[in-house]
Design a protein around this motif. Structure first.
Motif, PDB file in Angstrom:
ATOM      1  N   ILE A 113     -18.296   6.741  10.083  1.00 52.10           N
ATOM      2  CA  ILE A 113     -19.692   6.433   9.425  1.00 52.10           C
ATOM      3  C   ILE A 113     -20.104   7.546   7.935  1.00 52.10           C
ATOM      4  N   SER A 114     -19.105   8.680   8.199  1.00 55.48           N
ATOM      5  CA  SER A 114     -19.215   9.460   7.511  1.00 55.48           C
ATOM      6  C   SER A 114     -18.105   9.183   6.032  1.00 55.48           C
ATOM      7  N   GLY A 115     -18.124   7.361   6.047  1.00 55.31           N
ATOM      8  CA  GLY A 115     -17.665   7.167   5.122  1.00 55.31           C
ATOM      9  C   GLY A 115     -15.517   6.648   4.482  1.00 55.31           C
ATOM     10  N   MET A 116     -15.192   7.981   5.886  1.00 53.16           N
ATOM     11  CA  MET A 116     -13.684   7.846   5.927  1.00 53.16           C
ATOM     12  C   MET A 116     -13.106   6.549   5.672  1.00 53.16           C
ATOM     13  N   HIS A 117     -11.914   6.867   4.435  1.00 56.24           N
ATOM     14  CA  HIS A 117     -11.473   5.033   4.398  1.00 56.24           C
ATOM     15  C   HIS A 117     -10.211   4.965   5.154  1.00 56.24           C
ATOM     16  N   GLU A 118     -10.674   3.930   6.033  1.00 52.75           N
ATOM     17  CA  GLU A 118      -9.236   3.229   7.012  1.00 52.75           C
ATOM     18  C   GLU A 118      -8.570   3.687   7.260  1.00 52.75           C
ATOM     19  N   ASP A 119      -7.482   3.768   6.133  1.00 57.06           N
ATOM     20  CA  ASP A 119      -6.418   4.506   6.294  1.00 57.06           C
ATOM     21  C   ASP A 119      -6.297   6.050   6.412  1.00 57.06           C
ATOM     22  N   GLU A 120      -7.083   6.441   6.345  1.00 59.91           N
ATOM     23  CA  GLU A 120      -6.943   7.902   6.953  1.00 59.91           C
ATOM     24  C   GLU A 120      -7.750   8.594   8.344  1.00 59.91           C
ATOM     25  N   VAL A 121      -7.873   7.575   8.934  1.00 63.01           N
ATOM     26  CA  VAL A 121      -8.673   7.565  10.354  1.00 63.01           C
ATOM     27  C   VAL A 121      -7.619   7.717  11.488  1.00 63.01           C
ATOM     28  N   ARG A 122      -6.301   6.924  10.788  1.00 60.66           N
ATOM     29  CA  ARG A 122      -5.830   6.460  12.306  1.00 60.66           C
ATOM     30  C   ARG A 122      -5.409   8.217  13.020  1.00 60.66           C
ATOM     31  N   LYS A 123      -4.616   8.746  11.979  1.00 58.42           N
ATOM     32  CA  LYS A 123      -3.478   9.971  12.089  1.00 58.42           C
ATOM     33  C   LYS A 123      -4.836  11.003  12.333  1.00 58.42           C
ATOM     34  N   PRO A 124      -5.855  11.445  11.813  1.00 61.20           N
ATOM     35  CA  PRO A 124      -6.675  12.812  12.817  1.00 61.20           C
ATOM     36  C   PRO A 124      -7.145  12.441  14.497  1.00 61.20           C
ATOM     37  N   VAL A 125      -7.566  10.667  14.197  1.00 61.31           N
ATOM     38  CA  VAL A 125      -7.710  10.345  15.682  1.00 61.31           C
ATOM     39  C   VAL A 125      -5.963  10.201  16.768  1.00 61.31           C
ATOM     40  N   ASP A 126      -5.252  10.210  15.696  1.00 59.11           N
ATOM     41  CA  ASP A 126      -4.374   9.876  17.137  1.00 59.11           C
ATOM     42  C   ASP A 126      -3.874  11.207  17.472  1.00 59.11           C
ATOM     43  N   ASP A 127      -4.260  11.831  16.723  1.00 55.83           N
ATOM     44  CA  ASP A 127      -3.714  13.710  16.673  1.00 55.83           C
ATOM     45  C   ASP A 127      -4.903  14.091  17.862  1.00 55.83           C
ATOM     46  N   MET A 128      -6.178  14.036  17.776  1.00 53.72           N
ATOM     47  CA  MET A 128      -7.240  14.615  18.428  1.00 53.72           C
ATOM     48  C   MET A 128      -7.006  13.729  20.239  1.00 53.72           C
ATOM     49  N   LEU A 129      -6.511  12.651  19.922  1.00 49.15           N
ATOM     50  CA  LEU A 129      -6.105  12.002  21.819  1.00 49.15           C
ATOM     51  C   LEU A 129      -5.267  12.492  22.342  1.00 49.15           C
ATOM     52  N   ARG A 130      -4.468  12.959  20.833  1.00 45.93           N
ATOM     53  CA  ARG A 130      -2.903  13.312  21.477  1.00 45.93           C
ATOM     54  C   ARG A 130      -3.220  15.103  22.612  1.00 45.93           C
ATOM     55  N   TRP A 131      -4.333  15.675  21.744  1.00 49.75           N
ATOM     56  CA  TRP A 131      -4.491  16.952  22.303  1.00 49.75           C
ATOM     57  C   TRP A 131      -4.897  16.692  23.301  1.00 49.75           C
ATOM     58  N   VAL A 132      -6.372  15.593  23.623  1.00 50.45           N
ATOM     59  CA  VAL A 132      -7.074  15.816  25.097  1.00 50.45           C
ATOM     60  C   VAL A 132      -6.210  14.905  25.895  1.00 50.45           C
ATOM     61  N   GLY A 133      -5.103  14.204  25.615  1.00 50.50           N
ATOM     62  CA  GLY A 133      -4.158  13.897  26.636  1.00 50.50           C
ATOM     63  C   GLY A 133      -4.628  12.591  26.827  1.00 50.50           C
ATOM     64  N   LEU A 134      -5.393  11.866  26.120  1.00 48.81           N
ATOM     65  CA  LEU A 134      -5.239  10.794  26.003  1.00 48.81           C
ATOM     66  C   LEU A 134      -4.726   9.501  25.251  1.00 48.81           C
ATOM     67  N   ASP A 135      -3.461   9.733  24.216  1.00 53.00           N
ATOM     68  CA  ASP A 135      -2.423   9.313  23.551  1.00 53.00           C
ATOM     69  C   ASP A 135      -2.231   7.860  24.603  1.00 53.00           C
ATOM     70  N   HIS A 136      -1.979   8.108  25.287  1.00 52.25           N
ATOM     71  CA  HIS A 136      -1.691   6.655  26.283  1.00 52.25           C
ATOM     72  C   HIS A 136      -2.920   5.742  26.932  1.00 52.25           C
ATOM     73  N   ARG A 137      -3.617   6.230  26.496  1.00 49.33           N
ATOM     74  CA  ARG A 137      -4.840   5.324  26.823  1.00 49.33           C
ATOM     75  C   ARG A 137      -6.196   4.912  25.623  1.00 49.33           C
ATOM     76  N   SER A 138      -5.486   5.141  24.958  1.00 52.61           N
ATOM     77  CA  SER A 138      -6.442   4.870  23.448  1.00 52.61           C
ATOM     78  C   SER A 138      -6.628   3.465  23.216  1.00 52.61           C
ATOM     79  N   GLY A 139      -6.304   2.137  23.880  1.00 56.63           N
ATOM     80  CA  GLY A 139      -7.093   1.106  23.580  1.00 56.63           C
ATOM     81  C   GLY A 139      -7.971   0.660  24.988  1.00 56.63           C
ATOM     82  N   ALA A 140      -7.694   1.840  25.698  1.00 54.68           N
ATOM     83  CA  ALA A 140      -8.804   1.926  26.999  1.00 54.68           C
ATOM     84  C   ALA A 140     -10.391   1.324  27.153  1.00 54.68           C
ATOM     85  N   ARG A 141     -11.220   0.417  27.558  1.00 57.79           N
ATOM     86  CA  ARG A 141     -11.892   0.705  27.224  1.00 57.79           C
ATOM     87  C   ARG A 141     -13.073   2.266  28.012  1.00 57.79           C
ATOM     88  N   PRO A 142     -14.274   2.484  27.401  1.00 56.22           N
ATOM     89  CA  PRO A 142     -14.687   3.418  28.419  1.00 56.22           C
ATOM     90  C   PRO A 142     -14.896   3.114  30.358  1.00 56.22           C
TER      91      PRO A 142
END
Length: 241
Positions: A113-142
């Protein structure tokens, strides 16, 4: 309340009622200072959720003045409010994840929404999911996530874009004690980067987990100040840099 008080959020004599019922919040006056960490406490029915609705701009007050980011919100047209909301991270008690999006895409949403380029999105999201222990569930729907996993996903989404203000409603209510402590450390880290954090909780044990945090207590719709959270200037040792 002066405009140069240094506060990022200011409430002055705010009242809130729903319809013609009696006020659920009365004469609420306080200032939140940049880089401070606040706990909002109170018994069930004290008005915590209503206070948070005012803070994340889901509700307008029935009376009084609210300033945020140096602007008078009462006089702002509704069309301007989304610009303010983008500067606020919110963790809802009912999660509010988008059901057709994966955990990854839910967390990535603020960055996109903030306009970040898609190439720059993956790393911070992967890092955040890893921090909260959801890296193994990244493809799961709620719908396939447990309550605790949904809570962690909602928190990751709220903090991913480093908001100026973070508002969290019972953010540790669906996780075990170890994860609760880890999430509070995440909030502390964000706070040290300059985000003003407001955590609503009824868990008194949580209040001791964040050194120098400030406590605001609601009682039957009125606000008290047991740790000097509302004073100006705030205690210097309680303000994060």
């Amino acid at each position: 309340m002066s405009e140069d008080s240094g506060g990022i959020v200011q409430f002055d004599n705010v009242g809130l009622r729903y319809g013609t019922d009696k006020e659920v919040l009365s004469d609420i006056t306080f200032t939140l200072y940049p880089g401070s960490f606040y706990f909002l406490t109170g018994a069930s029915g004290a008005g915590k959720t209503s206070m948070l609705k005012l803070l994340y701009l889901a509700q307008r007050p029935s009376r009084g003045m609210i300033r945020m980011f140096g602007q008078d919100l009462i006089t702002q047209p509704r069309s301007h409010l989304p610009d303010f909301r983008r500067r606020i991270g919110t963790v809802f008690q009912d999660f509010r994840l988008i059901p057709h999006l994966s955990a990854f895409d839910n967390v990535a949403l603020p960055l996109r929404i903030s306009g970040m380029h898609e190439d720059e999105v993956r790393k911070p999201v992967d890092d955040m999911l890893r921090w909260v222990g959801l890296d193994h569930r990244s493809g799961a729907r709620p719908e396939t996530l447990s309550g605790g996993e949904q809570q962690r996903c909602a928190i990751a989404r709220a903090v991913i874009a480093r908001p100026e203000v973070l508002v969290a409603d019972e953010p540790t209510g669906n996780v075990d004690p170890d994860m609760a402590l880890k999430l509070m450390r995440l909030f502390e880290s964000l706070n040290r980067l300059g985000t003003t954090v407001v955590v609503a909780t009824h868990d008194v044990h949580l209040l001791r987990k964040v050194p120098d945090s400030l406590i605001m207590r609601l009682d039957k719709g009125r606000l008290s100040d047991p740790t000097g959270a509302l004073r100006y200037p705030p205690r210097r040792e309680a303000v994060r840099k």
